[in-house]
Design an enzyme around this catalytic site. Structure first.
Site, PDB file in Angstrom:
ATOM      1  N   HIS A 139       0.662  -1.150  -0.211  1.00 44.68           N
ATOM      2  CA  HIS A 139      -0.106  -0.467   0.100  1.00 44.68           C
ATOM      3  C   HIS A 139       0.809   1.112  -0.110  1.00 44.68           C
ATOM      4  O   HIS A 139       1.510   1.869   1.065  1.00 44.68           O
ATOM      5  CB  HIS A 139      -0.805  -0.251   1.423  1.00 44.68           C
ATOM      6  CG  HIS A 139      -1.769  -0.719   1.365  1.00 44.68           C
ATOM      7  ND1 HIS A 139      -3.018  -0.662   0.479  1.00 44.68           N
ATOM      8  CD2 HIS A 139      -1.805  -2.436   1.493  1.00 44.68           C
ATOM      9  CE1 HIS A 139      -3.842  -2.202   0.453  1.00 44.68           C
ATOM     10  NE2 HIS A 139      -2.904  -2.625   1.122  1.00 44.68           N
ATOM     11  N   GLU A 367       5.904  10.830  -1.085  1.00 43.99           N
ATOM     12  CA  GLU A 367       5.040  11.828  -0.506  1.00 43.99           C
ATOM     13  C   GLU A 367       4.170  12.702  -1.979  1.00 43.99           C
ATOM     14  O   GLU A 367       3.321  13.828  -2.130  1.00 43.99           O
ATOM     15  CB  GLU A 367       6.172  13.589  -0.770  1.00 43.99           C
ATOM     16  CG  GLU A 367       7.065  13.492  -0.026  1.00 43.99           C
ATOM     17  CD  GLU A 367       6.546  13.702   1.517  1.00 43.99           C
ATOM     18  OE1 GLU A 367       5.021  13.967   2.484  1.00 43.99           O
ATOM     19  OE2 GLU A 367       7.234  13.929   2.244  1.00 43.99           O
TER      20      GLU A 367
HETATM   21  P1  TGC Z   1      -9.360  10.296   0.157  1.00 42.29           P
HETATM   22  O1  TGC Z   1     -10.977   9.427   1.093  1.00 42.29           O
HETATM   23  O2  TGC Z   1     -10.065  11.031  -0.787  1.00 42.29           O
HETATM   24  O3  TGC Z   1      -9.184  10.906   2.549  1.00 42.29           O
HETATM   25  C1  TGC Z   1      -9.599  10.726   3.425  1.00 42.29           C
HETATM   26  C2  TGC Z   1      -9.822  11.100   4.232  1.00 42.29           C
HETATM   27  O4  TGC Z   1      -8.179  12.060   4.364  1.00 42.29           O
HETATM   28  C3  TGC Z   1      -9.365  13.818   4.094  1.00 42.29           C
HETATM   29  N1  TGC Z   1      -8.063  14.556   3.029  1.00 42.29           N
HETATM   30  C4  TGC Z   1      -6.938  14.977   3.702  1.00 42.29           C
HETATM   31  N2  TGC Z   1      -7.021  16.132   4.583  1.00 42.29           N
HETATM   32  C5  TGC Z   1      -5.821  16.383   5.028  1.00 42.29           C
HETATM   33  N3  TGC Z   1      -5.219  17.142   3.850  1.00 42.29           N
HETATM   34  C6  TGC Z   1      -5.440  16.066   2.826  1.00 42.29           C
HETATM   35  N4  TGC Z   1      -4.323  16.408   2.381  1.00 42.29           N
HETATM   36  C7  TGC Z   1      -6.131  15.576   2.300  1.00 42.29           C
HETATM   37  N5  TGC Z   1      -6.117  14.382   1.441  1.00 42.29           N
HETATM   38  C8  TGC Z   1      -7.938  13.718   1.660  1.00 42.29           C
HETATM   39  C9  TGC Z   1     -10.298  13.400   3.137  1.00 42.29           C
HETATM   40  O5  TGC Z   1     -10.636  14.459   3.325  1.00 42.29           O
HETATM   41  C10 TGC Z   1     -10.901  12.136   3.746  1.00 42.29           C
HETATM   42  O6  TGC Z   1     -10.976  13.030   5.236  1.00 42.29           O
HETATM   43  P2  TGC Z   1     -12.757  12.253   6.091  1.00 42.29           P
HETATM   44  O7  TGC Z   1     -12.840  13.076   7.102  1.00 42.29           O
HETATM   45  O8  TGC Z   1     -13.949  12.096   5.230  1.00 42.29           O
HETATM   46  O9  TGC Z   1     -12.448  11.287   6.541  1.00 42.29           O
HETATM   47  O10 TGC Z   1      -8.824   9.062   1.314  1.00 42.29           O
HETATM   48  P3  TGC Z   1      -7.743   7.957  -0.348  1.00 42.29           P
HETATM   49  O11 TGC Z   1      -7.946   6.548   0.448  1.00 42.29           O
HETATM   50  O12 TGC Z   1      -9.094   8.573  -1.273  1.00 42.29           O
HETATM   51  O13 TGC Z   1      -6.991   8.548  -1.323  1.00 42.29           O
HETATM   52  C11 TGC Z   1      -6.268  10.116  -1.179  1.00 42.29           C
HETATM   53  C12 TGC Z   1      -5.434  10.326  -2.003  1.00 42.29           C
HETATM   54  C13 TGC Z   1      -4.922   8.927  -3.320  1.00 42.29           C
HETATM   55  C14 TGC Z   1      -5.068  11.638  -2.207  1.00 42.29           C
HETATM   56  C15 TGC Z   1      -3.836   9.848  -0.741  1.00 42.29           C
HETATM   57  O14 TGC Z   1      -4.149   8.450   0.085  1.00 42.29           O
HETATM   58  C16 TGC Z   1      -2.905  10.464  -1.436  1.00 42.29           C
HETATM   59  O15 TGC Z   1      -2.472  11.548  -1.432  1.00 42.29           O
HETATM   60  N6  TGC Z   1      -1.841   9.244  -1.794  1.00 42.29           N
HETATM   61  C17 TGC Z   1       0.033   9.597  -1.524  1.00 42.29           C
HETATM   62  C18 TGC Z   1       0.292   8.422  -0.657  1.00 42.29           C
HETATM   63  C19 TGC Z   1       1.661   9.465  -0.027  1.00 42.29           C
HETATM   64  O16 TGC Z   1       1.765  10.334  -0.482  1.00 42.29           O
HETATM   65  N7  TGC Z   1       2.730   9.045   0.502  1.00 42.29           N
HETATM   66  C20 TGC Z   1       3.337   9.986   1.039  1.00 42.29           C
HETATM   67  C21 TGC Z   1       4.650   8.640   2.245  1.00 42.29           C
HETATM   68  S1  TGC Z   1       5.368   9.861   2.981  1.00 42.29           S
HETATM   69  C22 TGC Z   1       6.638   9.676   2.096  1.00 42.29           C
HETATM   70  O17 TGC Z   1       6.524   9.388   0.913  1.00 42.29           O
HETATM   71  C23 TGC Z   1       7.478  10.330   2.988  1.00 42.29           C
HETATM   72  S2  TGC Z   1       9.402  10.787   2.633  1.00 42.29           S
HETATM   73  C24 TGC Z   1       9.733  11.194   3.205  1.00 42.29           C
HETATM   74  C25 TGC Z   1      11.355  12.265   2.177  1.00 42.29           C
HETATM   75  O18 TGC Z   1      11.299  13.905   2.287  1.00 42.29           O
HETATM   76  O19 TGC Z   1      12.586  11.335   2.681  1.00 42.29           O
HETATM   77  P1  FAD Z   2       2.236   2.484  -6.258  1.00 39.33           P
HETATM   78  O1  FAD Z   2       1.434   3.398  -5.116  1.00 39.33           O
HETATM   79  O2  FAD Z   2       2.125   1.086  -6.840  1.00 39.33           O
HETATM   80  O3  FAD Z   2       2.906   3.103  -7.977  1.00 39.33           O
HETATM   81  C1  FAD Z   2       3.610   2.241  -8.580  1.00 39.33           C
HETATM   82  C2  FAD Z   2       2.428   3.015 -10.167  1.00 39.33           C
HETATM   83  O4  FAD Z   2       1.612   3.156 -10.121  1.00 39.33           O
HETATM   84  C3  FAD Z   2       3.283   5.122  -9.627  1.00 39.33           C
HETATM   85  O5  FAD Z   2       3.848   5.441 -11.046  1.00 39.33           O
HETATM   86  C4  FAD Z   2       1.771   5.633  -9.097  1.00 39.33           C
HETATM   87  O6  FAD Z   2       1.517   6.651 -10.083  1.00 39.33           O
HETATM   88  C5  FAD Z   2       0.599   4.413 -10.051  1.00 39.33           C
HETATM   89  N1  FAD Z   2      -0.498   4.566  -9.390  1.00 39.33           N
HETATM   90  C6  FAD Z   2      -0.634   3.705  -8.684  1.00 39.33           C
HETATM   91  N2  FAD Z   2      -2.224   4.479  -8.197  1.00 39.33           N
HETATM   92  C7  FAD Z   2      -2.819   4.859  -9.025  1.00 39.33           C
HETATM   93  C8  FAD Z   2      -4.060   5.392  -9.480  1.00 39.33           C
HETATM   94  N3  FAD Z   2      -5.152   5.560  -8.979  1.00 39.33           N
HETATM   95  N4  FAD Z   2      -3.934   5.813 -10.904  1.00 39.33           N
HETATM   96  C9  FAD Z   2      -3.147   5.854 -11.781  1.00 39.33           C
HETATM   97  N5  FAD Z   2      -1.320   5.778 -11.702  1.00 39.33           N
HETATM   98  C10 FAD Z   2      -1.583   4.632  -9.916  1.00 39.33           C
HETATM   99  N6  FAD Z   2       6.666   6.522   2.338  1.00 39.33           N
HETATM  100  C11 FAD Z   2       6.708   7.026   4.288  1.00 39.33           C
HETATM  101  O7  FAD Z   2       5.739   6.282   4.423  1.00 39.33           O
HETATM  102  N7  FAD Z   2       7.506   7.354   4.598  1.00 39.33           N
HETATM  103  C12 FAD Z   2       9.129   7.497   4.124  1.00 39.33           C
HETATM  104  O8  FAD Z   2       9.572   8.298   5.041  1.00 39.33           O
HETATM  105  C13 FAD Z   2       9.618   7.120   2.567  1.00 39.33           C
HETATM  106  N8  FAD Z   2      10.297   8.202   2.271  1.00 39.33           N
HETATM  107  C14 FAD Z   2      10.810   7.197   0.980  1.00 39.33           C
HETATM  108  C15 FAD Z   2      11.836   7.521   0.379  1.00 39.33           C
HETATM  109  C16 FAD Z   2      12.237   7.008  -0.630  1.00 39.33           C
HETATM  110  C17 FAD Z   2      13.877   7.654  -0.982  1.00 39.33           C
HETATM  111  C18 FAD Z   2      10.638   6.745  -1.256  1.00 39.33           C
HETATM  112  C19 FAD Z   2      11.570   6.416  -2.929  1.00 39.33           C
HETATM  113  C20 FAD Z   2       9.988   6.539  -1.133  1.00 39.33           C
HETATM  114  C21 FAD Z   2       9.618   6.758   0.766  1.00 39.33           C
HETATM  115  N9  FAD Z   2       8.277   6.712   1.266  1.00 39.33           N
HETATM  116  C22 FAD Z   2       8.028   6.585   2.314  1.00 39.33           C
HETATM  117  C23 FAD Z   2       7.338   5.984  -0.036  1.00 39.33           C
HETATM  118  C24 FAD Z   2       6.826   6.903  -1.159  1.00 39.33           C
HETATM  119  O9  FAD Z   2       5.919   7.897  -0.177  1.00 39.33           O
HETATM  120  C25 FAD Z   2       6.077   5.775  -2.230  1.00 39.33           C
HETATM  121  O10 FAD Z   2       7.076   4.838  -2.700  1.00 39.33           O
HETATM  122  C26 FAD Z   2       4.847   6.546  -2.434  1.00 39.33           C
HETATM  123  O11 FAD Z   2       4.166   6.677  -2.009  1.00 39.33           O
HETATM  124  C27 FAD Z   2       4.297   5.762  -4.185  1.00 39.33           C
HETATM  125  O12 FAD Z   2       4.411   4.470  -3.831  1.00 39.33           O
HETATM  126  P2  FAD Z   2       4.639   2.948  -4.446  1.00 39.33           P
HETATM  127  O13 FAD Z   2       6.326   2.960  -4.655  1.00 39.33           O
HETATM  128  O14 FAD Z   2       4.075   2.047  -3.555  1.00 39.33           O
HETATM  129  O15 FAD Z   2       3.831   2.473  -5.512  1.00 39.33           O
END
Ligand code: TGC
Ligand code: FAD
Length: 387
Positions: A139, A367
């Site tokens: 996920h 992110e």
């Molecule tokens: P969805 O049903 O749309 O939303 C669930 C609840 O969350 C609320 N919500 C937000 N609230 C605050 N800020 C936002 N940006 C929000 N987006 C949604 C929404 O209103 C709802 O609230 P409630 O009260 O109704 O429950 O959720 P969904 O499951 O359909 O997913 C939406 C989606 C795809 C946009 C979201 O899950 C998403 O942004 N996915 C991307 C995941 C992601 O960014 N992962 C990052 C992991 S951390 C990381 O990568 C750190 S890297 C660190 C480094 O710099 O090294």
């Molecule tokens: P997936 O979700 O499997 O996606 C694979 C491909 O499918 C992507 O191209 C995506 O855009 C596409 N895709 C997925 N869903 C859809 C859709 N609905 N429609 C169209 N295209 C779609 N996470 C943390 O929690 N904490 C951290 O500190 C953190 N640090 C990180 C550091 C590094 C160096 C990296 C590489 C990642 C890190 N992450 C962290 C994880 C990062 O947030 C995830 O890699 C990212 O959110 C994407 O998830 P995934 O890699 O599982 O790709």
């Protein structure tokens, strides 16, 4: 000497305090990051000794109140700090992003008084390192499907599951872990290093963010004290609110990588001669430089305005997604185009382009991927989620 572009005089929009903060971070990056970062990226090692220094220069929790060890600064200052750090390397900015927006922010915003006092000063000073566990092996883009769970066992919570791709996990003293309770509600838990059943193995063999530590968080019947639950948030909006702050910082940060590449390419193009003329005199190289400067300028204006909106608490998550998506793509293209201006020299570690380019492949993925941010904009326009 580094000469960052400011074609539209964005500096005139900054306060004296913001400029002083930026200069201090810039000087630190020149002194402590630039001389060592290439070697760390080459050797796939994280310059851990910089963490304390980052605490000293105020890179952790700049917008967290001083009472908790932060600097109480505004959002534009936070952005400027991220730009300077990422000019050094995305790995350094990543550490600051995670510590500030993904660990200190949730403890400050959703934590109890005791949790704030216990963790925030140590995280601000760099004495402790934090990590943020949202992504799981199955996920990533859909964190709502997470499998990590905890059960209420009376005296403690029992946590099971695994997180993957977690920045700084192998050295983190405390990890903000998002997991589902028995009712399927997402909650935040503070998991400390050394808790029985908790391990954080490192992920090796990366071609991107090589100077950053990445790892897993594995929970095998971990007993988490009840006081380690973040009391003031329930649901996926908790982690997503943290991501708003981190994505905002990234939109600023990547400008630093782009400016570093542009600065090096402009300098080289004026010095390097072919056909008895500087390569900067050829129209094709001028086209590259002109387009790079145009894109950097647009990106600067975007984040400056976003910062002022955040200062007024008016920025929407979709506006942040647009800036993160636009600016990361911009920086990646700038890194590629500036590398080409250097010809063969551009592939060496004597110049920063390849390192920035490879780093930015992670930044365009974490992110929220480039695709997900486009879909967030699409949803904002149409009201229809296409996830
Ligand atoms: P969805 O049903 O749309 O939303 C669930 C609840 O969350 C609320 N919500 C937000 N609230 C605050 N800020 C936002 N940006 C929000 N987006 C949604 C929404 O209103 C709802 O609230 P409630 O009260 O109704 O429950 O959720 P969904 O499951 O359909 O997913 C939406 C989606 C795809 C946009 C979201 O899950 C998403 O942004 N996915 C991307 C995941 C992601 O960014 N992962 C990052 C992991 S951390 C990381 O990568 C750190 S890297 C660190 C480094 O710099 O090294
Ligand atoms: P997936 O979700 O499997 O996606 C694979 C491909 O499918 C992507 O191209 C995506 O855009 C596409 N895709 C997925 N869903 C859809 C859709 N609905 N429609 C169209 N295209 C779609 N996470 C943390 O929690 N904490 C951290 O500190 C953190 N640090 C990180 C550091 C590094 C160096 C990296 C590489 C990642 C890190 N992450 C962290 C994880 C990062 O947030 C995830 O890699 C990212 O959110 C994407 O998830 P995934 O890699 O599982 O790709």
């Amino acid at each position: 000497m580094y000469n960052p572009p400011d074609y539209y005089l964005v500096d005139d929009l900054l306060t004296d305090e913001q400029k002083i903060i930026r200069s201090a971070i810039r000087e630190w990056v020149d002194r402590s990051v630039k001389p060592i970062i290439e070697e760390h990226a080459h050797n796939h090692t994280f310059p851990k000794h910089l963490i304390k220094e980052m605490g000293e220069i105020g890179a952790f929790g700049p917008f967290i109140p001083e009472k908790y060890g932060g600097s109480g600064l505004d959002q534009v200052s936070y952005g400027l700090i991220m730009t300077e750090l990422e000019r050094g390397d995305s790995a350094i900015r990543s550490t600051a992003s995670v510590q500030t927006s993904l660990v200190m922010y949730p403890i400050y915003t959703f934590g109890s008084g005791d949790q704030r006092m216990k963790y925030l000063p140590k995280l601000a000073s760099g004495e402790w390192v934090g990590a943020f566990g949202l992504t799981e092996p199955n996920h990533g883009s859909d964190p709502g499907g997470m499998l990590t769970r905890f059960e209420d066992k009376g005296d403690y919570y029992l946590l099971n599951g695994a997180k993957m791709w977690i920045t700084n996990s192998p050295i983190a003293d405390v990890s903000v872990v998002w997991a589902k309770d028995e009712n399927g509600k997402v909650r935040g838990l503070l998991v400390e290093k050394g808790m029985e059943g908790f391990t954080a193995p490192e992920t090796r063999n990366k071609w991107s963010l090589r100077a950053s530590l990445t790892g897993e968080l594995v929970f095998d019947n971990v007993k988490v004290p009840k006081e380690n639950l973040l009391p003031n948030v329930k649901g996926l909006k908790g982690p997503l609110m943290c991501l708003n702050s981190a994505r905002y910082g990234i939109a600023w940060g990547v400008l630093g990588a782009a400016m570093d590449c542009y600065d090096a390419a402009l300098r080289y193009s004026l010095e390097r001669k072919q056909f008895n003329k500087p390569i900067a005199s050829f129209q094709l190289q001028q086209k590259k430089l002109a387009e790079i400067l145009t894109e950097i300028t647009k990106a600067q204006l975007l984040v400056w305005r976003l910062g002022t909106l955040r200062n007024e608490d008016k920025a929407t998550p979709a506006q942040i997604s647009m800036a993160k998506r636009n600016n990361v793509e911009m920086a990646l293209k700038v890194a590629r185009d500036s590398r080409q201006i250097l010809g063969a020299m551009g592939i060496t570690g004597d110049f920063p382009m390849m390192r920035h380019m490879m780093n930015l492949e992670s930044v365009i993925t974490y992110e929220g991927t480039h695709d997900i941010h486009l879909l967030i904009t699409g949803m904002d326009i149409t009201g229809i989620a296409a996830f």
